[in-house]
Design a protein around this motif. Structure first.
Motif, PDB file in Angstrom:
ATOM      1  N   HIS A 198      44.479 -47.252 -51.695  1.00 55.84           N
ATOM      2  CA  HIS A 198      44.062 -45.847 -51.786  1.00 55.84           C
ATOM      3  C   HIS A 198      42.816 -45.566 -50.939  1.00 55.84           C
ATOM      4  CE1 HIS A 198      46.907 -45.494 -55.085  1.00 55.84           C
ATOM      5  NE2 HIS A 198      46.345 -46.549 -55.646  1.00 55.84           N
ATOM      6  N   THR A 199      42.427 -46.513 -50.102  1.00 55.26           N
ATOM      7  CA  THR A 199      41.180 -46.390 -49.347  1.00 55.26           C
ATOM      8  C   THR A 199      41.424 -46.705 -47.885  1.00 55.26           C
ATOM      9  OG1 THR A 199      39.915 -47.125 -51.284  1.00 55.26           O
ATOM     10  CG2 THR A 199      38.799 -47.212 -49.153  1.00 55.26           C
ATOM     11  N   ASN A 200      40.871 -45.881 -47.026  1.00 56.95           N
ATOM     12  CA  ASN A 200      40.848 -46.210 -45.608  1.00 56.95           C
ATOM     13  C   ASN A 200      39.559 -46.998 -45.356  1.00 56.95           C
ATOM     14  OD1 ASN A 200      40.349 -46.159 -42.778  1.00 56.95           O
ATOM     15  ND2 ASN A 200      41.693 -44.393 -42.566  1.00 56.95           N
ATOM     16  N   GLN A 201      39.687 -48.327 -45.346  1.00 55.43           N
ATOM     17  CA  GLN A 201      38.496 -49.172 -45.266  1.00 55.43           C
ATOM     18  C   GLN A 201      37.708 -48.942 -43.983  1.00 55.43           C
ATOM     19  OE1 GLN A 201      40.178 -53.130 -46.026  1.00 55.43           O
ATOM     20  NE2 GLN A 201      39.252 -53.078 -48.053  1.00 55.43           N
ATOM     21  N   ALA A 202      38.388 -48.667 -42.892  1.00 59.01           N
ATOM     22  CA  ALA A 202      37.683 -48.427 -41.636  1.00 59.01           C
ATOM     23  C   ALA A 202      36.783 -47.197 -41.742  1.00 59.01           C
ATOM     24  CB  ALA A 202      38.675 -48.261 -40.488  1.00 59.01           C
ATOM     25  N   GLU A 203      37.284 -46.143 -42.403  1.00 62.50           N
ATOM     26  CA  GLU A 203      36.477 -44.929 -42.539  1.00 62.50           C
ATOM     27  C   GLU A 203      35.314 -45.127 -43.505  1.00 62.50           C
ATOM     28  OE1 GLU A 203      36.505 -41.938 -40.800  1.00 62.50           O
ATOM     29  OE2 GLU A 203      37.640 -43.375 -39.595  1.00 62.50           O
ATOM     30  N   VAL A 204      35.541 -45.879 -44.578  1.00 59.60           N
ATOM     31  CA  VAL A 204      34.437 -46.192 -45.488  1.00 59.60           C
ATOM     32  C   VAL A 204      33.365 -46.984 -44.749  1.00 59.60           C
ATOM     33  CG1 VAL A 204      33.765 -47.426 -47.584  1.00 59.60           C
ATOM     34  CG2 VAL A 204      35.902 -46.126 -47.537  1.00 59.60           C
ATOM     35  N   TYR A 205      33.792 -47.990 -44.012  1.00 55.10           N
ATOM     36  CA  TYR A 205      32.860 -48.822 -43.241  1.00 55.10           C
ATOM     37  C   TYR A 205      32.063 -47.979 -42.253  1.00 55.10           C
ATOM     38  CZ  TYR A 205      31.351 -52.903 -40.496  1.00 55.10           C
ATOM     39  OH  TYR A 205      30.611 -53.857 -39.839  1.00 55.10           O
ATOM     40  N   ASN A 244      31.391 -44.800 -42.368  1.00 53.07           N
ATOM     41  CA  ASN A 244      30.447 -43.923 -43.057  1.00 53.07           C
ATOM     42  C   ASN A 244      29.252 -44.676 -43.618  1.00 53.07           C
ATOM     43  OD1 ASN A 244      31.292 -40.903 -43.438  1.00 53.07           O
ATOM     44  ND2 ASN A 244      33.199 -42.064 -43.442  1.00 53.07           N
ATOM     45  N   ILE A 245      29.468 -45.893 -44.067  1.00 49.27           N
ATOM     46  CA  ILE A 245      28.347 -46.696 -44.565  1.00 49.27           C
ATOM     47  C   ILE A 245      27.358 -46.964 -43.433  1.00 49.27           C
ATOM     48  CG2 ILE A 245      27.671 -48.987 -45.378  1.00 49.27           C
ATOM     49  CD1 ILE A 245      30.255 -49.038 -47.029  1.00 49.27           C
ATOM     50  N   TYR A 246      27.853 -47.519 -42.331  1.00 50.34           N
ATOM     51  CA  TYR A 246      26.952 -48.019 -41.295  1.00 50.34           C
ATOM     52  C   TYR A 246      26.463 -46.947 -40.340  1.00 50.34           C
ATOM     53  CZ  TYR A 246      27.918 -52.601 -43.072  1.00 50.34           C
ATOM     54  OH  TYR A 246      28.006 -53.688 -43.892  1.00 50.34           O
ATOM     55  N   HIS A 247      27.255 -45.922 -40.137  1.00 58.85           N
ATOM     56  CA  HIS A 247      26.824 -44.843 -39.252  1.00 58.85           C
ATOM     57  C   HIS A 247      25.482 -44.287 -39.725  1.00 58.85           C
ATOM     58  CE1 HIS A 247      26.717 -40.764 -37.553  1.00 58.85           C
ATOM     59  NE2 HIS A 247      27.518 -41.205 -36.614  1.00 58.85           N
ATOM     60  N   HIS A 248      25.390 -43.986 -40.988  1.00 54.73           N
ATOM     61  CA  HIS A 248      24.170 -43.376 -41.519  1.00 54.73           C
ATOM     62  C   HIS A 248      23.086 -44.419 -41.776  1.00 54.73           C
ATOM     63  CE1 HIS A 248      26.311 -39.618 -41.786  1.00 54.73           C
ATOM     64  NE2 HIS A 248      27.274 -40.217 -42.454  1.00 54.73           N
ATOM     65  N   TYR A 249      23.487 -45.612 -42.165  1.00 48.89           N
ATOM     66  CA  TYR A 249      22.509 -46.660 -42.454  1.00 48.89           C
ATOM     67  C   TYR A 249      21.759 -47.059 -41.188  1.00 48.89           C
ATOM     68  CZ  TYR A 249      20.450 -50.814 -44.528  1.00 48.89           C
ATOM     69  OH  TYR A 249      19.558 -51.755 -44.987  1.00 48.89           O
ATOM     70  N   VAL A 250      22.477 -47.312 -40.119  1.00 47.83           N
ATOM     71  CA  VAL A 250      21.830 -47.734 -38.871  1.00 47.83           C
ATOM     72  C   VAL A 250      21.001 -46.601 -38.282  1.00 47.83           C
ATOM     73  CG1 VAL A 250      22.232 -48.532 -36.509  1.00 47.83           C
ATOM     74  CG2 VAL A 250      23.554 -49.496 -38.396  1.00 47.83           C
ATOM     75  N   ARG A 251      21.478 -45.374 -38.405  1.00 44.93           N
ATOM     76  CA  ARG A 251      20.693 -44.233 -37.938  1.00 44.93           C
ATOM     77  C   ARG A 251      19.322 -44.215 -38.628  1.00 44.93           C
ATOM     78  NH1 ARG A 251      21.937 -39.390 -35.388  1.00 44.93           N
ATOM     79  NH2 ARG A 251      24.169 -39.874 -35.425  1.00 44.93           N
ATOM     80  N   GLY A 252      19.309 -44.560 -39.907  1.00 49.25           N
ATOM     81  CA  GLY A 252      18.046 -44.584 -40.641  1.00 49.25           C
ATOM     82  C   GLY A 252      17.110 -45.703 -40.227  1.00 49.25           C
ATOM     83  N   LEU A 253      17.626 -46.725 -39.570  1.00 49.62           N
ATOM     84  CA  LEU A 253      16.787 -47.831 -39.095  1.00 49.62           C
ATOM     85  C   LEU A 253      16.062 -47.481 -37.798  1.00 49.62           C
ATOM     86  CD1 LEU A 253      19.242 -50.873 -39.499  1.00 49.62           C
ATOM     87  CD2 LEU A 253      17.631 -49.980 -41.188  1.00 49.62           C
ATOM     88  N   CYS A 254      16.579 -46.496 -37.077  1.00 49.93           N
ATOM     89  CA  CYS A 254      16.127 -46.235 -35.710  1.00 49.93           C
ATOM     90  C   CYS A 254      14.815 -45.446 -35.663  1.00 49.93           C
ATOM     91  CB  CYS A 254      17.191 -45.454 -34.945  1.00 49.93           C
ATOM     92  SG  CYS A 254      18.689 -46.375 -34.583  1.00 49.93           S
TER      93      CYS A 254
END
Length: 203
Positions: free
Chosen positions: A169-176, A178-188
């Motif tokens: 029931h999950t698109n793992q690629a899209e979850v992944y 969304n997790i890292y897109h915003h997380y890495v942006r916050g590191l920059c």
């Protein structure tokens, strides 16, 4: 058997596991999909468990080689980190039915091999990229690089935990993504964001 032919069989087995799943396909079906008789299949791999272990080893080797190729054409740590994440998203998109929970429960040797790869290869790699990005002013100076790398791997293990993200029931690629897109942006830092902004849209 020649090493090249064995690698071809292992690559085909990986493709099958990615498309069908680890749990659904039986040894006889694997043998037929690899154009092997059941007897030759057993001579080469013994059983499905051993094939999965060897195929997982082969997949780890391929990933490392592909990472080296990616980094050879990139100039900055933030670009390398985003390329690494993009590569991982693409891997998940190519593996819509790879049931990690089945591997964890029924093929512990292969699961342990995957975890070993994450913590002996991926963790040091992430740590190096983050440390280099801090030194070059692309990531925030107050970051603890080993801790950030550990958190990123913990996020990946959360992603493949079927209790939180059921694979059916999950698109793992899209979850992944969304997790890292915003997380890495916050590191920059601002400088890092200027370098990374064109790349975020590709993930």
């Amino acid at each position: 058997m020649e090493e090249i032919l064995l690698h071809q069989l292992l690559d085909r087995a990986n493709d099958i596991f990615c498309q069908v799943g680890v749990g659904l396909i039986h040894e006889e079906q694997l043998a037929a999909a690899l154009d092997l008789t059941p007897t030759v299949f057993r001579e080469l791999f013994g059983n499905k468990s051993n094939l999965l272990y060897q195929a997982t080893q082969r997949s780890m080797q391929r990933q490392r080689a592909e990472h080296d190729q990616l980094f050879a054409n990139l100039a900055t740590p933030v670009e390398c980190l985003l390329a690494l994440l993009h590569h991982s998203v693409q891997e998940l998109r190519r593996s819509p039915h790879y049931d990690y929970h089945v591997m964890r429960e029924h093929y512990p040797d292969s699961w342990e091999l995957l975890q070993q790869h994450l913590y002996e290869y991926s963790s040091p790699l992430l740590t190096r990229l983050i440390q280099a990005g801090i030194q070059e002013g692309q990531f925030r100076a107050d970051l603890d690089a080993p801790l950030i790398a550990h958190i990123m791997l913990a996020q990946f293990n959360l992603l493949i935990d079927e209790k939180f993200f059921p694979p059916d029931h999950t698109n793992q690629a899209e979850v992944y993504r969304n997790i890292y897109h915003h997380y890495v942006r916050g590191l920059c830092t601002d400088s890092g964001l200027r370098l990374a902004s064109p790349l975020f849209g590709r993930i």
